[in-house]
Each structure stands twice: as C-alpha cells, then as structure tokens.
Design a protein around this motif. Structure first.
Motif, PDB file in Angstrom:
ATOM      1  N   THR A   1       0.832  -1.209   0.000  1.00 24.80           N
ATOM      2  CA  THR A   1       0.000   0.000   0.000  1.00 24.80           C
ATOM      3  C   THR A   1       0.864   1.256   0.000  1.00 24.80           C
ATOM      4  O   THR A   1       0.538   2.246  -0.666  1.00 24.80           O
ATOM      5  N   ALA A   2       1.973   1.224   0.727  1.00 20.66           N
ATOM      6  CA  ALA A   2       2.873   2.381   0.771  1.00 20.66           C
ATOM      7  C   ALA A   2       3.458   2.658  -0.612  1.00 20.66           C
ATOM      8  O   ALA A   2       3.579   3.823  -1.028  1.00 20.66           O
ATOM      9  N   ILE A   3       3.812   1.609  -1.331  1.00 18.95           N
ATOM     10  CA  ILE A   3       4.351   1.779  -2.692  1.00 18.95           C
ATOM     11  C   ILE A   3       3.299   2.386  -3.605  1.00 18.95           C
ATOM     12  O   ILE A   3       3.582   3.300  -4.387  1.00 18.95           O
ATOM     13  N   ILE A   4       2.062   1.886  -3.511  1.00 20.15           N
ATOM     14  CA  ILE A   4       0.972   2.412  -4.335  1.00 20.15           C
ATOM     15  C   ILE A   4       0.734   3.888  -4.026  1.00 20.15           C
ATOM     16  O   ILE A   4       0.569   4.719  -4.929  1.00 20.15           O
ATOM     17  N   ALA A   5       0.736   4.234  -2.742  1.00 16.03           N
ATOM     18  CA  ALA A   5       0.489   5.623  -2.346  1.00 16.03           C
ATOM     19  C   ALA A   5       1.573   6.550  -2.870  1.00 16.03           C
ATOM     20  O   ALA A   5       1.290   7.681  -3.296  1.00 16.03           O
ATOM     21  N   ASP A   6       2.827   6.089  -2.874  1.00 17.47           N
ATOM     22  CA  ASP A   6       3.943   6.913  -3.342  1.00 17.47           C
ATOM     23  C   ASP A   6       3.849   7.228  -4.827  1.00 17.47           C
ATOM     24  O   ASP A   6       4.429   8.217  -5.291  1.00 17.47           O
ATOM     25  N   LEU A   7       3.127   6.402  -5.568  1.00 13.38           N
ATOM     26  CA  LEU A   7       2.982   6.646  -7.009  1.00 13.38           C
ATOM     27  C   LEU A   7       2.131   7.891  -7.284  1.00 13.38           C
ATOM     28  O   LEU A   7       2.241   8.495  -8.351  1.00 13.38           O
ATOM     29  N   ARG A   8       1.246   8.234  -6.345  1.00 14.76           N
ATOM     30  CA  ARG A   8       0.356   9.405  -6.492  1.00 14.76           C
ATOM     31  C   ARG A   8      -0.422   9.348  -7.812  1.00 14.76           C
ATOM     32  O   ARG A   8      -0.561  10.347  -8.523  1.00 14.76           O
ATOM     33  N   ASP A   9      -0.901   8.172  -8.133  1.00 15.03           N
ATOM     34  CA  ASP A   9      -1.620   7.929  -9.386  1.00 15.03           C
ATOM     35  C   ASP A   9      -2.976   7.311  -9.033  1.00 15.03           C
ATOM     36  O   ASP A   9      -3.048   6.149  -8.620  1.00 15.03           O
ATOM     37  N   ALA A  10      -4.040   8.096  -9.189  1.00 20.84           N
ATOM     38  CA  ALA A  10      -5.371   7.628  -8.795  1.00 20.84           C
ATOM     39  C   ALA A  10      -5.803   6.408  -9.593  1.00 20.84           C
ATOM     40  O   ALA A  10      -6.464   5.508  -9.063  1.00 20.84           O
ATOM     41  N   THR A  11      -5.426   6.344 -10.863  1.00 24.84           N
ATOM     42  CA  THR A  11      -5.789   5.188 -11.692  1.00 24.84           C
ATOM     43  C   THR A  11      -5.156   3.915 -11.150  1.00 24.84           C
ATOM     44  O   THR A  11      -5.813   2.869 -11.031  1.00 24.84           O
TER      45      THR A  11
ATOM     46  N   ASN B   1      -9.890  -9.521   7.917  1.00 24.30           N
ATOM     47  CA  ASN B   1      -9.735  -8.254   8.644  1.00 24.30           C
ATOM     48  C   ASN B   1      -8.572  -7.436   8.082  1.00 24.30           C
ATOM     49  O   ASN B   1      -8.656  -6.205   7.987  1.00 24.30           O
ATOM     50  N   ILE B   2      -7.492  -8.126   7.718  1.00 20.40           N
ATOM     51  CA  ILE B   2      -6.341  -7.440   7.135  1.00 20.40           C
ATOM     52  C   ILE B   2      -6.735  -6.737   5.839  1.00 20.40           C
ATOM     53  O   ILE B   2      -6.421  -5.558   5.622  1.00 20.40           O
ATOM     54  N   ILE B   3      -7.437  -7.469   4.971  1.00 18.26           N
ATOM     55  CA  ILE B   3      -7.819  -6.911   3.678  1.00 18.26           C
ATOM     56  C   ILE B   3      -8.850  -5.794   3.847  1.00 18.26           C
ATOM     57  O   ILE B   3      -8.773  -4.755   3.171  1.00 18.26           O
TER      58      ILE B   3
ATOM     59  N   THR C   1      -7.898   1.937   4.177  1.00 20.86           N
ATOM     60  CA  THR C   1      -6.712   2.783   3.995  1.00 20.86           C
ATOM     61  C   THR C   1      -6.633   3.312   2.566  1.00 20.86           C
ATOM     62  O   THR C   1      -6.349   4.495   2.343  1.00 20.86           O
ATOM     63  N   VAL C   2      -6.896   2.443   1.601  1.00 21.73           N
ATOM     64  CA  VAL C   2      -6.830   2.839   0.191  1.00 21.73           C
ATOM     65  C   VAL C   2      -7.925   3.856  -0.125  1.00 21.73           C
ATOM     66  O   VAL C   2      -7.704   4.790  -0.905  1.00 21.73           O
ATOM     67  N   ASP C   3      -9.114   3.707   0.469  1.00 15.89           N
ATOM     68  CA  ASP C   3     -10.176   4.704   0.280  1.00 15.89           C
ATOM     69  C   ASP C   3      -9.698   6.073   0.753  1.00 15.89           C
ATOM     70  O   ASP C   3      -9.994   7.099   0.122  1.00 15.89           O
ATOM     71  N   GLY C   4      -8.969   6.095   1.865  1.00 20.33           N
ATOM     72  CA  GLY C   4      -8.422   7.354   2.352  1.00 20.33           C
ATOM     73  C   GLY C   4      -7.402   7.941   1.393  1.00 20.33           C
ATOM     74  O   GLY C   4      -7.365   9.159   1.169  1.00 20.33           O
TER      75      GLY C   4
END
Length: 236
Positions: free
Chosen positions: A129-139, A176-178, A184-187
């Motif tokens: 999730t941290a890697i995805i967030a760092d991309l700053r790409d909504a798509t 629960n993890i997922i 988190t991803v919605d945020g």
C-alpha cells in the motif's frame, strides 16, 4: 526437531532428496537448513507453483500445488512497465477442496536493482500500500483497490463453508487485514481527489490573476486591434 523421521518416500517423490537420501543439488546448504527448520520450499515452472513444508516435528510433508492465472515470463515482462497482479490458486494434499488456497500477488519492477519483486497481499500489505500511495496515481490506486476487493470476496466465500475453528480464525484474520487495507486505500483515493481539485483551482487562479499573463493578454488585444486598423486603411 527431528531429522531421523523425515518422510523420505514423499521427499523422494518430489525430488527433494535422491535415492541416496541426500538433498537435491538445486538446494543450497542454507535452503536445506531453513527447510528443516520449518520454512517453505517454493518450486516455480511457467504457470505452475508447488510449495513444500515439513510439519509435525519434521515427520510430515505438507504439499500445496498452485496454478497462476498467467505464465511467469508474461508476469515478469509486464511488470517492467506497470504493476502486474496475479492470482495463484491451488489445493493441498492435506486439506479438503473447500479450503483451496488463493494467493494474490503484486509484481513490481525495482529500478535500482533491475529485478522484479513479488509482494503478497496478506503478508506484505503495508509495504504494498505504501508503494501504491507513493505513485500518487489515482488510476493505479483504483486498480489496486479492485484487486483487494476481489480477494476480499474470495475470502468471504471461504468463510461460508463449514470450517474447523482454527482455520476459520485464520481466514477471519486475513479478511480483517484486507478490509482494513481497503479502508486505507479509500483514504488515499480521497486525498488524491482533493489534491486533483486543488490543482485545478490553482490552474484557474493562475489564468486569472497572474500579472504576466494579464499583461500578455492586453498586449495581444492591442496588437490585434492595430492589425485590424491597418487592414481598414488598406481597404480605403
């Protein structure tokens, strides 16, 4: 831990040891030591994957056979240009069909090492999730969320089966993890939307208030008016 009661027949069957009871040369000394300590051996071939783990004080061999939805060469090639997602489904020689395994993976190309790194959606959730967030790409964030939702649906379907309490507890933990990660991803998506809106407002403000642009617009109007005046003079 005991090594004298190893399940030699099964180990021979899968090529982990030979007829002389020595371990395969494909395994390093470190691999063998870790295997005897309970770690899993993973064997990959195109779309197929098998995992081997010693259990019950090294007297039993747990084998899980899995199949990817894509071939490994295809995954590695695609991951050079984008994050590649893959499902690995399978069954165990110790578990009933309703407890068939599903592993969801993300394959990401590491620019620094030039290698493709594999992330598991359950074990490496926070890092992924941290890697995805760092991309700053909504798509890309929405792609990731869709994969999380698919995995959540699969896990919930498994919980509908009659499961032993210890298995149900483990699957509930995965769910629960997922679920937490989807929140988190919605945020992350909400913040990316807000950033996009702020950028649009900033662009509009620049067009209206930037003094250089305002002066350029006035100059262009003056030049256009002068050009029209010259054309009128030529018509006379």
């Amino acid at each position: 831990m005991k090594n004298s009661n190893l399940p030699t027949d099964e180990l021979k069957k899968y090529g982990i040891i030979g007829e002389d009871h020595t371990f395969s040369k494909k395994l390093s000394a470190e691999d063998i030591q870790r295997f005897l300590q309970g770690y899993t051996i993973v064997a990959d071939n195109d779309k197929n994957r098998a995992t081997f783990q010693l259990t019950d004080n090294n007297t039993q061999l747990k084998v899980i056979f899995l199949e990817r939805d894509k071939s490994l060469p295809e995954i590695l090639k695609n991951s050079e240009t984008r994050i590649e997602y893959s499902d690995i489904k399978g069954f165990s020689n110790k578990l009933p069909p309703e407890l068939s395994a599903l592993e969801k993976k993300a394959f990401i190309f590491d620019q620094e090492t030039g290698k493709v790194v594999e992330f598991d959606f359950i074990r490496h959730t926070t890092e992924l999730t941290a890697i995805i967030a760092d991309l700053r790409d909504a798509t890309e964030t929405r792609r990731y969320k869709n994969e999380l939702l698919k995995l959540k649906g699969f896990i919930r379907n498994k919980l509908e089966a009659e499961l032993p309490p210890e298995i149900a507890k483990e699957i509930t933990s995965d769910l629960n993890i997922i679920s937490k990660e989807i929140d988190t991803v919605d945020g992350i998506l909400a913040r990316q939307y807000d950033d996009s809106q702020k950028q649009e407002k900033s662009d509009i403000s620049l067009n209206v208030n930037d003094p250089d642009l305002y002066q350029d617009a006035n100059r262009m109007r003056d030049e256009e008016e002068q050009e029209r005046e010259e054309k009128r003079r030529f018509r006379r």
